[in-house]
Scaffold this motif. Sequence first.
Motif, PDB file in Angstrom:
ATOM      1  N   TYR A 138      -4.883  14.334  62.534  1.00  9.15           N
ATOM      2  CA  TYR A 138      -6.306  14.048  62.336  1.00  9.15           C
ATOM      3  C   TYR A 138      -7.056  14.546  63.562  1.00  9.15           C
ATOM      4  N   GLY A 139      -8.380  14.649  63.466  1.00  8.61           N
ATOM      5  CA  GLY A 139      -9.185  15.132  64.585  1.00  8.61           C
ATOM      6  C   GLY A 139      -9.033  16.614  64.828  1.00  8.61           C
ATOM      7  N   HIS A 140      -8.664  17.389  63.803  1.00 12.40           N
ATOM      8  CA  HIS A 140      -8.444  18.820  63.943  1.00 12.40           C
ATOM      9  C   HIS A 140      -9.505  19.583  63.162  1.00 12.40           C
ATOM     10  N   THR A 141      -9.373  20.899  63.085  1.00 12.43           N
ATOM     11  CA  THR A 141     -10.348  21.718  62.363  1.00 12.43           C
ATOM     12  C   THR A 141      -9.625  22.680  61.438  1.00 12.43           C
ATOM     13  N   ILE A 142     -10.333  23.093  60.399  1.00 14.83           N
ATOM     14  CA  ILE A 142      -9.849  24.112  59.475  1.00 14.83           C
ATOM     15  C   ILE A 142     -11.005  25.053  59.169  1.00 14.83           C
ATOM     16  N   ASN A 143     -10.730  26.357  59.160  1.00 10.08           N
ATOM     17  CA  ASN A 143     -11.747  27.373  58.893  1.00 10.08           C
ATOM     18  C   ASN A 143     -11.192  28.411  57.934  1.00 10.08           C
ATOM     19  N   ILE A 144     -12.086  29.147  57.308  1.00 12.66           N
ATOM     20  CA  ILE A 144     -11.730  30.262  56.442  1.00 12.66           C
ATOM     21  C   ILE A 144     -12.166  31.557  57.115  1.00 12.66           C
ATOM     22  N   VAL A 145     -11.255  32.521  57.215  1.00 14.42           N
ATOM     23  CA  VAL A 145     -11.577  33.835  57.772  1.00 14.42           C
ATOM     24  C   VAL A 145     -11.361  34.885  56.684  1.00 14.42           C
ATOM     25  N   HIS A 146     -12.084  35.992  56.804  1.00 13.71           N
ATOM     26  CA  HIS A 146     -12.031  37.078  55.831  1.00 13.71           C
ATOM     27  C   HIS A 146     -11.696  38.373  56.562  1.00 13.71           C
ATOM     28  N   SER A 147     -10.683  39.069  56.084  1.00 17.15           N
ATOM     29  CA  SER A 147     -10.267  40.317  56.709  1.00 17.15           C
ATOM     30  C   SER A 147      -9.673  41.244  55.659  1.00 17.15           C
ATOM     31  N   ARG A 148     -10.146  42.470  55.635  1.00 20.40           N
ATOM     32  CA  ARG A 148      -9.617  43.510  54.737  1.00 20.40           C
ATOM     33  C   ARG A 148      -9.630  43.071  53.271  1.00 20.40           C
ATOM     34  N   GLY A 149     -10.694  42.373  52.895  1.00 18.16           N
ATOM     35  CA  GLY A 149     -10.841  41.946  51.522  1.00 18.16           C
ATOM     36  C   GLY A 149     -10.014  40.733  51.137  1.00 18.16           C
ATOM     37  N   LYS A 150      -9.347  40.110  52.079  1.00 17.07           N
ATOM     38  CA  LYS A 150      -8.538  38.925  51.813  1.00 17.07           C
ATOM     39  C   LYS A 150      -9.052  37.759  52.647  1.00 17.07           C
ATOM     40  N   SER A 151      -8.687  36.554  52.212  1.00 20.65           N
ATOM     41  CA  SER A 151      -9.118  35.344  52.907  1.00 20.65           C
ATOM     42  C   SER A 151      -7.899  34.483  53.205  1.00 20.65           C
ATOM     43  N   ILE A 152      -7.997  33.703  54.271  1.00 22.35           N
ATOM     44  CA  ILE A 152      -6.928  32.800  54.655  1.00 22.35           C
ATOM     45  C   ILE A 152      -7.531  31.672  55.475  1.00 22.35           C
ATOM     46  N   SER A 153      -6.909  30.496  55.435  1.00 23.02           N
ATOM     47  CA  SER A 153      -7.415  29.357  56.194  1.00 23.02           C
ATOM     48  C   SER A 153      -6.634  29.226  57.502  1.00 23.02           C
ATOM     49  N   VAL A 154      -7.326  28.703  58.524  1.00 17.26           N
ATOM     50  CA  VAL A 154      -6.754  28.567  59.859  1.00 17.26           C
ATOM     51  C   VAL A 154      -6.895  27.112  60.290  1.00 17.26           C
ATOM     52  N   ILE A 155      -5.781  26.494  60.662  1.00 15.06           N
ATOM     53  CA  ILE A 155      -5.756  25.103  61.117  1.00 15.06           C
ATOM     54  C   ILE A 155      -5.371  25.072  62.584  1.00 15.06           C
ATOM     55  N   PHE A 156      -6.093  24.255  63.355  1.00 12.52           N
ATOM     56  CA  PHE A 156      -5.791  24.171  64.791  1.00 12.52           C
ATOM     57  C   PHE A 156      -6.145  22.781  65.315  1.00 12.52           C
ATOM     58  N   GLY A 157      -5.328  22.313  66.282  1.00 16.86           N
ATOM     59  CA  GLY A 157      -5.632  21.106  67.050  1.00 16.86           C
ATOM     60  C   GLY A 157      -5.302  19.825  66.322  1.00 16.86           C
ATOM     61  N   GLY A 158      -5.826  18.731  66.883  1.00 13.73           N
ATOM     62  CA  GLY A 158      -5.644  17.419  66.289  1.00 13.73           C
ATOM     63  C   GLY A 158      -4.679  16.542  67.054  1.00 13.73           C
ATOM     64  N   ARG A 159      -4.527  15.333  66.551  1.00  7.95           N
ATOM     65  CA  ARG A 159      -3.633  14.339  67.133  1.00  7.95           C
ATOM     66  C   ARG A 159      -2.680  13.824  66.056  1.00  7.95           C
ATOM     67  N   SER A 160      -1.551  13.327  66.515  1.00  7.09           N
ATOM     68  CA  SER A 160      -0.554  12.760  65.618  1.00  7.09           C
ATOM     69  C   SER A 160       0.120  11.596  66.312  1.00  7.09           C
ATOM     70  N   TYR A 161       0.868  10.827  65.551  1.00  8.75           N
ATOM     71  CA  TYR A 161       1.612   9.721  66.141  1.00  8.75           C
ATOM     72  C   TYR A 161       2.834  10.244  66.879  1.00  8.75           C
ATOM     73  N   THR A 162       3.265   9.477  67.850  1.00  3.90           N
ATOM     74  CA  THR A 162       4.473   9.825  68.578  1.00  3.90           C
ATOM     75  C   THR A 162       5.644   9.922  67.606  1.00  3.90           C
ATOM     76  N   PRO A 163       6.493  10.932  67.726  1.00  2.00           N
ATOM     77  CA  PRO A 163       7.642  11.039  66.821  1.00  2.00           C
ATOM     78  C   PRO A 163       8.472   9.762  66.806  1.00  2.00           C
ATOM     79  N   LEU A 164       9.070   9.473  65.656  1.00  2.00           N
ATOM     80  CA  LEU A 164       9.821   8.227  65.489  1.00  2.00           C
ATOM     81  C   LEU A 164      10.919   8.076  66.532  1.00  2.00           C
ATOM     82  N   ALA A 165      11.579   9.167  66.878  1.00  2.12           N
ATOM     83  CA  ALA A 165      12.680   9.084  67.839  1.00  2.12           C
ATOM     84  C   ALA A 165      12.211   8.700  69.234  1.00  2.12           C
TER      85      ALA A 165
END
Length: 528
Positions: A138-165
């Motif tokens: 949570y607390g992250h971002t997602i964007n859509i970029v366009h290149s060469r006639g195609k589109s793709i989403s980009v996810i970056f950042g955020g926080r998560s819970y400490t791993p169970l181990a």
Amino acid sequence: MSLQVMSAVSNSSLLQPGFSLLNFDGHVFFFGQKGWPKRSCPTGVFLLDIKQNELKMKPAFFSKDSCYLPPLRYPALCMLRGNAESDECQYIIHGGKTPNNDLSDKIYVMSLVSKTSKKTTFQCVEKDLGGDVPEPRYGHTINIVHSRGKSISVIFGGRSYTPLAQRTTEKWNSVVDCLPSVFLVDFEFGCCTSYILPELQDGLSFHVSVARNDTIYILGGHSLQNNTRSPSLYKLKVDLPLGSPAVTCSILPGGISVSSAIVTQTGDAEFVLVGGYQSDNQKRLACNTIVLEDNKIEIVERASPDWTPDIKHCRMWFGCDMGKGSVLLGIPGANKQLMSDANYFYILRCKEVEEDKEEELGAQLCSQTSTEDPGDSTPFEDSEEFCFSVEANSFDNDDTDTYNEDDEEDESETGYWITCCASCNIDINTWVPFYSTELNKPAMILCSSGVGHWVHAQCMDLSETMLLHLSEANVKYFCNEHVDLNKGLQTPKKVACLKKQPMKPLHKKTTMKLSTPTKKSFLRRLFE
């Protein structure tokens, strides 16, 4: 820039920190309510109808072919338009917190199916992901970029819970920065690919990202590991050739040290940055204009609105982009009002009146305006998220589509740390998760006796299988203290009566038998 004061609100228990605003063709919707959706609005998505400083909430509906969308808080969202000439758009939703404080790694696409004056219908589709799927966050971002006639989403950042181990009893619910990896998600094939870039060393959350064509600019953000707000300005460029995608990153000068800021789009290539924090205990009252042109970015300071004294002196503020150059801002009003969850709200309009009539085009933006719960971060940093509700007199009694919070069960008096029964042993200071579905609060279940009351599942000696069954099945549950009483009050089952054949009457010839003295007397009278 103009600042419009909204009416005081009173029914804000349903809307709590972390919900999001969506703008479909000028109509603003929100989702991510407090608690799980109920019968009044099972989708958890509402239309915000603001007229003359009054707001009405109208439930929205999902089409029959839609998937279930939980009320996620602090997710990443971005708008995806079909083309510049079309008003049709979709919203992509990724991650966030559920009402149980579980983190989601799912991605949803929500689009508007139909809208009338009485009913709004959405379609929500969950996308299947494979490959390097981003961890729940949570607390992250997602964007859509366009290149060469195609589109793709980009996810970056955020926080998560400490791993169970790595969790301990004392720090079971601690959060950490997600690794600074860049994820590309192809919606057509559901494939995820992660990239590690040397320029991105620290994890960031509650940052701002704006995108245009094949380039994303990442500004500000907070790092838990260093407890700093990065002044760096990152430029991500995504190339989508026939083969594998290529992602490059460069660090630009002219960044701003800010977290939890809000970005709204005012033009084809122009954005306005408002709000946020520049330190743990200091708000950022300055505003900036961001212009994206010819593969470059320009950030300049602009005149700020006339902030009210309440805004200037409050220790915390929060808000969310409403779309079309408007921002909804809120400040806590607990010190001035009787209700502890009451807030004051303002609409900040960053465009002139004539500019508001122009349609938005082109650039995609994603502003993570959410802020974090007080227990998960440093003081005043990411401490609240946009919270909104309406006055009691703003509900129209004649409008059956208007949501009325009074119709719902009151959850404000339902605490997780209550003494649910005489043998209750749940203590906030010593409790540890017992069920696999628990994270930082004990599992509870509603007893249907009388007006109903909540009990801890662990105190009722419920197995995890039974708890899951009761949560999914549409049956009433009675706690250990009321189960016998409920059995005694049950109405006996109605038993079908057996049909009895009527008895046939017996037809017999009857004769009068008289005794001898009676016969003599009778004959004597007959011949006299």
